[in-house]
Design a protein around this motif. Sequence first.
Motif, mmCIF file in Angstrom:
data_model
loop_
_atom_site.group_PDB
_atom_site.id
_atom_site.type_symbol
_atom_site.label_atom_id
_atom_site.label_comp_id
_atom_site.label_asym_id
_atom_site.label_seq_id
_atom_site.Cartn_x
_atom_site.Cartn_y
_atom_site.Cartn_z
ATOM 1 N N GLY C 202 0.687 -1.144 0.056
ATOM 2 C CA GLY C 202 -0.148 0.043 0.178
ATOM 3 C C GLY C 202 0.922 1.521 0.116
ATOM 4 O O GLY C 202 0.666 2.259 -0.688
ATOM 5 N N HIS C 203 1.863 1.300 0.664
ATOM 6 C CA HIS C 203 2.755 2.308 0.764
ATOM 7 C C HIS C 203 3.524 2.733 -0.731
ATOM 8 O O HIS C 203 3.480 3.816 -1.098
ATOM 9 N N GLY C 204 3.497 1.540 -1.374
ATOM 10 C CA GLY C 204 4.170 1.729 -2.765
ATOM 11 C C GLY C 204 3.131 2.332 -3.621
ATOM 12 O O GLY C 204 3.216 3.172 -4.294
ATOM 13 N N PHE C 205 1.925 1.619 -3.548
ATOM 14 C CA PHE C 205 0.867 2.184 -4.301
ATOM 15 C C PHE C 205 0.460 3.824 -4.217
ATOM 16 O O PHE C 205 0.441 4.496 -5.221
ATOM 17 N N PHE C 206 0.489 4.264 -3.047
ATOM 18 C CA PHE C 206 0.066 5.579 -2.817
ATOM 19 C C PHE C 206 1.212 6.568 -3.001
ATOM 20 O O PHE C 206 1.246 7.980 -2.846
ATOM 21 N N ALA C 207 2.569 5.859 -3.324
ATOM 22 C CA ALA C 207 3.654 6.921 -3.683
ATOM 23 C C ALA C 207 3.872 6.496 -5.138
ATOM 24 O O ALA C 207 4.899 7.029 -5.830
#
Lengths: 327, 327, 327, 327
Positions: C202-207
């Motif tokens: 998720g951290h990857g997705f929203f970055a």
Amino acid sequence: MANEKFATTLGIFGNQSDRWCNAGYKQDKTVDELFEAAKEVGLLDGIELFGTWHINEKNIDKIKSLTEKYNFGVSTLIVDLFVNPVFGNGSIASMDEKVRKMAVEEIKKYMDIAVRLNCDLLDIWPGQDGYDYPFQVDYTKAWELMFDSIGQCADHNKDVRLAMEYKIREPRNRIYIATIGKALAFLEKLDRKNVGITVDVGHGFFAYENVAETIALCKFYGDKLFHMHFNDNYGFADDDLIVGATHLQDYLEVIYWLKKTGYSGWYSLDQFPYRDDGIGACRESIKMLKVLIDAVDSMDPEEIERVISKGSAADSIDLIRRMIFKK
Amino acid sequence: MANEKFATTLGIFGNQSDRWCNAGYKQDKTVDELFEAAKEVGLLDGIELFGTWHINEKNIDKIKSLTEKYNFGVSTLIVDLFVNPVFGNGSIASMDEKVRKMAVEEIKKYMDIAVRLNCDLLDIWPGQDGYDYPFQVDYTKAWELMFDSIGQCADHNKDVRLAMEYKIREPRNRIYIATIGKALAFLEKLDRKNVGITVDVGHGFFAYENVAETIALCKFYGDKLFHMHFNDNYGFADDDLIVGATHLQDYLEVIYWLKKTGYSGWYSLDQFPYRDDGIGACRESIKMLKVLIDAVDSMDPEEIERVISKGSAADSIDLIRRMIFKK
Amino acid sequence: MANEKFATTLGIFGNQSDRWCNAGYKQDKTVDELFEAAKEVGLLDGIELFGTWHINEKNIDKIKSLTEKYNFGVSTLIVDLFVNPVFGNGSIASMDEKVRKMAVEEIKKYMDIAVRLNCDLLDIWPGQDGYDYPFQVDYTKAWELMFDSIGQCADHNKDVRLAMEYKIREPRNRIYIATIGKALAFLEKLDRKNVGITVDVGHGFFAYENVAETIALCKFYGDKLFHMHFNDNYGFADDDLIVGATHLQDYLEVIYWLKKTGYSGWYSLDQFPYRDDGIGACRESIKMLKVLIDAVDSMDPEEIERVISKGSAADSIDLIRRMIFKK
Amino acid sequence: MANEKFATTLGIFGNQSDRWCNAGYKQDKTVDELFEAAKEVGLLDGIELFGTWHINEKNIDKIKSLTEKYNFGVSTLIVDLFVNPVFGNGSIASMDEKVRKMAVEEIKKYMDIAVRLNCDLLDIWPGQDGYDYPFQVDYTKAWELMFDSIGQCADHNKDVRLAMEYKIREPRNRIYIATIGKALAFLEKLDRKNVGITVDVGHGFFAYENVAETIALCKFYGDKLFHMHFNDNYGFADDDLIVGATHLQDYLEVIYWLKKTGYSGWYSLDQFPYRDDGIGACRESIKMLKVLIDAVDSMDPEEIERVISKGSAADSIDLIRRMIFKK
């Protein structure tokens, strides 16, 4: 149930350029070649034509005979309010009266052309009607002008429907008719029966809309969904990718709500396969749409409604998994 | 010209928590201490109270005497539709009739409380009215329920104004009344004179709105701007920072359009200074607003209009630079 | 092939609060109840414990006996550098030497605790190490301090691995170790074998990261992928939803690259089902992961590589459709 | 202190097109006319040339004499890895060995041309090196190829510096060297003294970077800041607007850190004034940069450091307000 009619903008088969690669990533094609490519896809019921690029006053008969030759319906005409640099600072909301009148005349002209092509639907995308900087525009005046312009067009021929296509930005940094909310507020005040909305799924995605809710709202505000554009993106820009590149669950719900609300219009693609083969890009989108439609159709609608009525996250995800993976 | 009335939500002076630091980054404060802190700022004309947190049926008299003691107006009451976990799955649009009625009764109750505090304005922020997953909600039904609920409240007392505060997300991943467009479309169909809009500048920023245009539209759709919330963010979330953290040019234009459209309501802060001193956070926001107001007031309005009418990027930036830097 | 070990943070089964609903949307649970809930899911091989919330110096034996009772491995311990308000302005990069030392001691303490729980992996998420405003931090100094702090911890026990979890924002508006790029640049300069990365999908997705590429890079920079966190979001915030809420194609590719790069660690969930049942939220995520793993496993890896080597948009989408829909 | 050297890409004065308005919003200009326009601005010390568009093997002498005639330095050459459609699917990371070699040769050729123009700096922007779909690329292989290609170029002439310009997307949906983090990780592993970074402020803004921290990191990782590009955007795309359209506080901090870290390179503009006059767009950007530089210079650096060392939100905003508004 499988009565969906598939179409695409003809441009998908042509050459696409961007601000860097000005001459385009591929080779230009003639209109005859574009039609041939459309036929080659093997899955299309209709095509959609951009004004200037594909259709104009001079080639109406030619286009008509091509649609007959290939047995394509014309899903809609997209009036050119954005390719011609005369509209670079606005078309239907231009502060320059002469330009604004040109835009209105252009729309009326294409309403007439549509009739000649047995098409009753015009897509109005005022993509240049917006602004780029603070203190650059009198917003009140701009909105007043849009009401006036579209009102005039609507009254020109009440049997031709005008579908306003909203978009939050690009090419302008800010476009007036930006979101489904603004589109609905525009229609409420305009109050013309033959003016509705084109929902471009990708425009919804990158405006952080849930497009299924958008479709429900179009129905709720009085059967305002006139046309659908399909493509995909990464949520930040109008990437105009092949359907299924990034969104699937959202697409499932979109299709469900199109059926639930009785949408009977076209399933039309609007993509920009800059570096890719247009025929493949078109074919893959329709194949993806078809498996998504099948996935929705395979479920008992009552079961779907039962899950929705629960409002439970786990049940919703469980439904989605079963729809898609059958396990 | 300097007749702006400044207020803030009282919570700015208290303790703020988030999903990680549950107990809050600071110490809790009593309502008396919150009022004292508000006074200490030295720049406030009024305060704004959250239901449950600051104001409830039992402390009305106490609150009244505190406002009198410190000579504060009450800018608005914010009904609690989001702190009480009973509303966790929705309030005015809850599918649970009992919960929905509780929400309506809560609003009516606070309308009555407002009257007792000489305040004629309620802020309605249905932040829990939305959803998190696809296939979790019947959108049509949800919207119908919102019309019904707010209609009932509006009719309860036509002398109390209800200001709908829109927000695109948080705490729900998707909130129904998400954008200025949806807020206006809601009002157009609701058709109640005493229902309008709270524009939270930060909510606009992170929904990719130009808030100056938003203010113009509120006017255009019939004087619908009832209340303003000020704060700042980085464009992706409701950071609720001190005014001036990231936006300045946009703020200048917002202030210009508030004046141009004759807004006479409060300039009220809604911030969450989690790790920071509330008094300082409040004071700095008002000081920033004051220099921005001065910057706008220092320009001849006719010159501003002249620049706007040109639509030239360079002239707009030139105007902004001169407004701010005086050179 | 189905050797994936599934785990979850224990907090998924508890009560979750946010900045509005401070007391939480549900009821608090004891650690015993959390373990029972984990067992009830029926699909878990391990659990992951937050420091302070679930594990601390005093309950080590109890936790150990609970893991034995239920036959759970401990996938990792997450050191508390974000719940305790003492770290509100930073932990390993705090400008306050005393606080920074506390953070380092906290990490070392949990390295020792991990050993006692037969766990060799610590998750280090410095979520408070960042800033909110311009001109609030000396970036050079902050980065120097992080190198010093983590270097000390790494040297404390080279048999315990430290997995740095990057995140672009929240709770701070800007976090230092924000992206996979910064995490890799940090590791390159730090040069400690026992320090690697936790990729929270998720951290990857929203970055705006493609997490499959992220995983490939972790491998490329020297087997730096120590741990995986799974959840889902809408691309704008760390929504921590059930897996499969919004991303599917990306998840497919993530799973493919985990296999291709030989990842042998945990498949661990990190979710916040605020309004939803934790057991259901956990179970649905694992069921979704399992069908996605099956979808990947069902394809001949050589065929996948053949498609990838073509670089053709149409072929990639065709592959995705066939993987998911088997048609 | 006012020793800043201002430059711009020459393209700002020409015609700009986008994917809609293919032929451009304005008229094409000859290179002579572009230079004349640059002179007319009256504030430029140098110019920056795009390969293919402005500079090529055949017009080196002409360009040299034009720079002498107008007394312009050449800040950098931008190698064309993105206009020529041969690079449409990648240049330095192309899977097609022939294309990749062409890219490497192109860079080497422009290194040689730079020498002839008394310029020791090349801007390398691999904007086509990325991908658009999942399962379209072998990321490991792509990164390996980039190291190989840039390594070869770096070794071609160690006296010419190569500045890698990172960007998160556009024209590809995902670009490999996407963020400052990835750029630094690339350089750490590449280990060549004559390879550094171009920070395009706008690329940082729309990747959610704080550019001041970015500049600090370039210094921290070994004096890696070779070049600066200035422009502005709304945080979602590379709008390439006039400086000061949306960001001011961030710009102040950028300028402060450029000074603090001893940056001695060019302050160069990279804008796309599609609908606007290029001379005005250039002039306004430099005028804005100059007032921002003055604002920073007007403060005692010790006071700025004192505020930064406090880490207080209120003090930071107070500093910003005083810097800008002098009150």
